[in-house]
Write an enzyme that holds these catalytic residues in place. Sequence first.
Site, PDB file in Angstrom:
ATOM      1  N   ASP A 173      -2.572   0.548   3.529  1.00  0.00           N
ATOM      2  CA  ASP A 173      -1.724   1.519   2.837  1.00  0.00           C
ATOM      3  C   ASP A 173      -1.021   2.376   3.887  1.00  0.00           C
ATOM      4  OD1 ASP A 173      -0.644   3.635   1.310  1.00  0.00           O
ATOM      5  OD2 ASP A 173      -2.231   3.432  -0.181  1.00  0.00           O
TER       6      ASP A 173
ATOM      7  N   GLU B 292      -2.879 -12.386   1.294  1.00  0.00           N
ATOM      8  CA  GLU B 292      -2.108 -12.584   0.065  1.00  0.00           C
ATOM      9  C   GLU B 292      -0.808 -11.786   0.094  1.00  0.00           C
ATOM     10  OE1 GLU B 292      -5.559  -9.708  -1.013  1.00  0.00           O
ATOM     11  OE2 GLU B 292      -5.330 -11.584   0.078  1.00  0.00           O
TER      12      GLU B 292
END
Length: 215
Positions: free
Chosen positions: A119, A193
Site C-alpha cells: 500500500d 497477482e
Amino acid sequence: MRLRNKPGAHETIKNYPNIVISSLDHVKGSWKNEIFNNDNPIFIEIGMGKGTFINGMARKNPNINFIGVEKYTSVIVSALELTLENSLPNVRLLNIDALELPSIFAKGEIERIYLNFSDPWPKNRHEKRRLSHETFLRIYEDIVIPGGEIHMKTDNQGLFEYSLESFSTYGMLLKNISLDLHNSNIKDNVMTEYEAKFSKQGKRIYRCEAKFRTL
C-alpha cells in the site's frame, strides 16, 4: 481500499494450524528446527495478498523456506487455499501485522524480505505506515542476517522513489534497480497477482534490491 469480509475465514484458518501458524509463543528462534524441520534459509513476504508470489517462489525454490505475512484474515484465507492446492511443504503463513515481527523471529533468523505492491499510503500524514519507512527498516534489520536483503516491486512511482531514498538514507546498499521490470534483463521473475494485472494494463513495474550493511 476496503476489504470485503470473507464468511468463515477465521474458522477455515483455524482448521490448518500447521500452515497458518497460530501458536506463536515459542516459535521465535525455532522456525527451522520446529516448524520447517530443516536448516534451509527462510525468506518472508510482507503483505503477500492471495499468495501467488510466495507459492510460485516456493515451487521454484524447494530448498528455501517461505513465509507469507498478511494481516487481513479475509485475504490470507485465499493464500491458504492456494497453498493447500499446491501442497508445498516449504510454505507457511502468518496472519499478523508487520509490527509484530520482532516478537516472532529471532535476530538473523530471516535471510530475505519481499515487499511486493505494498500500500503506497500517498498522504504525507500516513508516511509511517509505508512498509519501507525507517520504522519498518529497523524491524527488518532486527530479524535478518547481517547483509540481509529487501527485494521490492511496485507499480507506484511515488512509493518507489520514496523507498529508494528511505533505503539509501538508512545506509543500505542498492542494486538491480529497474524502472521497467518487464522490459529489463532481470530473469526468473515470479509475478504477483497485482503484477500480472497491472502489466496487462501496460503499467510500468518498478523493482529494486536493498542490502543491509554488515559491520
